[in-house]
Design an enzyme around this catalytic site. Structure first.
Site, PDB file in Angstrom:
ATOM      1  N   ARG A 163     -20.806  -5.919  15.585  1.00  0.00           N
ATOM      2  CA  ARG A 163     -21.713  -5.258  14.646  1.00  0.00           C
ATOM      3  C   ARG A 163     -22.205  -6.240  13.590  1.00  0.00           C
ATOM      4  O   ARG A 163     -21.442  -7.082  13.122  1.00  0.00           O
ATOM      5  CB  ARG A 163     -20.981  -4.094  13.958  1.00  0.00           C
ATOM      6  CG  ARG A 163     -21.316  -2.754  14.585  1.00  0.00           C
ATOM      7  CD  ARG A 163     -20.412  -1.665  14.137  1.00  0.00           C
ATOM      8  NE  ARG A 163     -20.345  -1.486  12.696  1.00  0.00           N
ATOM      9  CZ  ARG A 163     -19.642  -0.527  12.098  1.00  0.00           C
ATOM     10  NH1 ARG A 163     -18.972   0.348  12.844  1.00  0.00           N
ATOM     11  NH2 ARG A 163     -19.608  -0.419  10.799  1.00  0.00           N
ATOM     12  N   ARG A 220     -18.895  10.580   2.105  1.00  0.00           N
ATOM     13  CA  ARG A 220     -18.414   9.347   1.484  1.00  0.00           C
ATOM     14  C   ARG A 220     -18.625   9.334  -0.015  1.00  0.00           C
ATOM     15  O   ARG A 220     -18.332   8.327  -0.669  1.00  0.00           O
ATOM     16  CB  ARG A 220     -19.194   8.151   2.025  1.00  0.00           C
ATOM     17  CG  ARG A 220     -18.691   7.691   3.331  1.00  0.00           C
ATOM     18  CD  ARG A 220     -19.353   6.375   3.659  1.00  0.00           C
ATOM     19  NE  ARG A 220     -19.466   6.328   5.075  1.00  0.00           N
ATOM     20  CZ  ARG A 220     -19.042   5.324   5.814  1.00  0.00           C
ATOM     21  NH1 ARG A 220     -18.556   4.253   5.273  1.00  0.00           N
ATOM     22  NH2 ARG A 220     -19.146   5.384   7.104  1.00  0.00           N
ATOM     23  N   LYS A 251     -11.229   5.000  12.403  1.00  0.00           N
ATOM     24  CA  LYS A 251     -11.805   6.343  12.531  1.00  0.00           C
ATOM     25  C   LYS A 251     -12.462   6.538  13.908  1.00  0.00           C
ATOM     26  O   LYS A 251     -12.201   7.523  14.586  1.00  0.00           O
ATOM     27  CB  LYS A 251     -12.847   6.589  11.422  1.00  0.00           C
ATOM     28  CG  LYS A 251     -12.283   6.443  10.013  1.00  0.00           C
ATOM     29  CD  LYS A 251     -13.334   6.711   8.945  1.00  0.00           C
ATOM     30  CE  LYS A 251     -14.457   5.689   8.863  1.00  0.00           C
ATOM     31  NZ  LYS A 251     -14.042   4.341   8.438  1.00  0.00           N
ATOM     32  N   ARG A 301     -18.467  -3.533   1.559  1.00  0.00           N
ATOM     33  CA  ARG A 301     -18.122  -2.197   2.076  1.00  0.00           C
ATOM     34  C   ARG A 301     -16.816  -1.694   1.453  1.00  0.00           C
ATOM     35  O   ARG A 301     -16.684  -0.508   1.141  1.00  0.00           O
ATOM     36  CB  ARG A 301     -18.005  -2.247   3.608  1.00  0.00           C
ATOM     37  CG  ARG A 301     -19.351  -2.410   4.293  1.00  0.00           C
ATOM     38  CD  ARG A 301     -19.246  -2.924   5.716  1.00  0.00           C
ATOM     39  NE  ARG A 301     -18.522  -2.029   6.602  1.00  0.00           N
ATOM     40  CZ  ARG A 301     -18.070  -2.380   7.806  1.00  0.00           C
ATOM     41  NH1 ARG A 301     -18.250  -3.621   8.256  1.00  0.00           N
ATOM     42  NH2 ARG A 301     -17.445  -1.506   8.551  1.00  0.00           N
ATOM     43  N   ARG A 355     -13.495  -6.916  15.638  1.00  0.00           N
ATOM     44  CA  ARG A 355     -13.939  -5.764  16.447  1.00  0.00           C
ATOM     45  C   ARG A 355     -15.018  -6.187  17.451  1.00  0.00           C
ATOM     46  O   ARG A 355     -15.909  -6.962  17.139  1.00  0.00           O
ATOM     47  CB  ARG A 355     -14.494  -4.665  15.539  1.00  0.00           C
ATOM     48  CG  ARG A 355     -15.180  -3.563  16.317  1.00  0.00           C
ATOM     49  CD  ARG A 355     -15.431  -2.314  15.530  1.00  0.00           C
ATOM     50  NE  ARG A 355     -15.959  -2.583  14.206  1.00  0.00           N
ATOM     51  CZ  ARG A 355     -16.012  -1.668  13.246  1.00  0.00           C
ATOM     52  NH1 ARG A 355     -15.567  -0.456  13.460  1.00  0.00           N
ATOM     53  NH2 ARG A 355     -16.501  -1.989  12.068  1.00  0.00           N
TER      54      ARG A 355
END
Ligand code: AP5
Ligand code: MG
Ligand code: ZN
Length: 214
Positions: free
Chosen positions: A160, A88, A13, A171, A127
């Site tokens: 992160r 969400r 996203k 998650r 990431r």
């Protein structure tokens, strides 16, 4: 151009929103980025958000809806926005409807970046993000030219806190329970389009742009 960019954690996203901003020149509004900024500033909101984020849980609806309501009321959203990571929950989606009605705005399209769960943990764990400009990389799928350094601004890259395998499992399970129902919600509203997020980053971008221009 008032759009929602949806998709499970790590689907791309943020990566795609950055490209759509270049193409369409509207603001990118990510509730995750807003919470991370609050954590960095050490505000009360930041403290509350950090506990939820580190556990891979959602920040309570009333808190999240409040910050989005404030952000969407700003002038720059009149020409459009790309909302990333909000709504969400069905409660957030209902609230968004009311917020937009109050502002005299309506959604143009809801785009879902579809990526199978099996790929998402690898995407998140690999990431890397620039400390200064926020550019997003991946150690395998989108590496920076020099390891640990941003191509755009030369600053250091970081990981992160919630990009661990363990937090990702939580998650993903929250996504299945609370967020996946929004697919049907927006299908019923006639706004929903899905794009194959397993493709290369630039191919996903061109598919999204084609939907928005089509
Ligand atoms: P948030 O920051 O929104 O996290 P998320 O939804 O889990 O999504 P990510 O940011 O992890 O992934 P992304 O889809 O942006 O992927 P990216 O482009 O970076 O939210 C974090 C937390 O904040 C939540 O857990 C919650 O606690 C809280 N929160 C936020 N919004 C909330 C809300 N509305 N209500 C309540 N709580 C909320 O890409 C991922 C990686 O994959 C990168 O390394 C990238 O380079 C790579 N990649 C991207 N595209 C491709 C591709 N096509 N092929 C291969 N690799 C790719
Ligand atoms: Mg993101
Ligand atoms: Zn940078």
């Amino acid at each position: 151009m008032h759009i929602l960019l949806m998709g499970p954690p790590g689907a791309g996203k943020g990566t795609q929103a950055a490209e759509l901003v270049k193409e369409f020149g509207v603001p990118h509004i990510s509730t995750g980025d807003m919470f991370r900024a609050a954590v960095k500033e050490g505000t009360e909101l930041g403290k509350q958000a950090k506990a939820c984020m580190d556990a891979g849980k959602l920040v309570p609806d009333e808190v999240t809806i409040g910050i989005v309501r404030e952000r969407l009321a700003k002038d720059d959203c009149k020409k459009g926005f790309i909302l990333d990571g909000f709504p969400r929950t069905v409660e957030q989606a209902d609230a968004l409807k009311g917020i937009l009605e109050d502002l005299g705005l309506s959604l143009t399209r809801v785009l879902n970046i579809n990526v199978p769960a099996a790929d998402l943990i690898e995407r998140a764990v690999g990431r890397r993000i620039c400390k200064k400009c926020g550019a997003t990389y991946h150690v395998k799928f989108n590496p920076s030219k020099t390891e640990g350094t941003c191509d755009e601004c030369g600053s250091e890259l970081f990981q992160r806190a919630d990009d661990t395998e363990e937090t990702m499992k939580s998650r993903l399970s929250v996504y299945e329970d609370s967020t996946r129902p929004l697919i049907e919600y927006y299908q019923k509203a006639g706004l929903y389009t899905e794009v194959d997020g397993r493709q290369a980053i630039d191919k996903v971008t061109s598919d999204l742009v084609a939907v928005l221009k089509g």
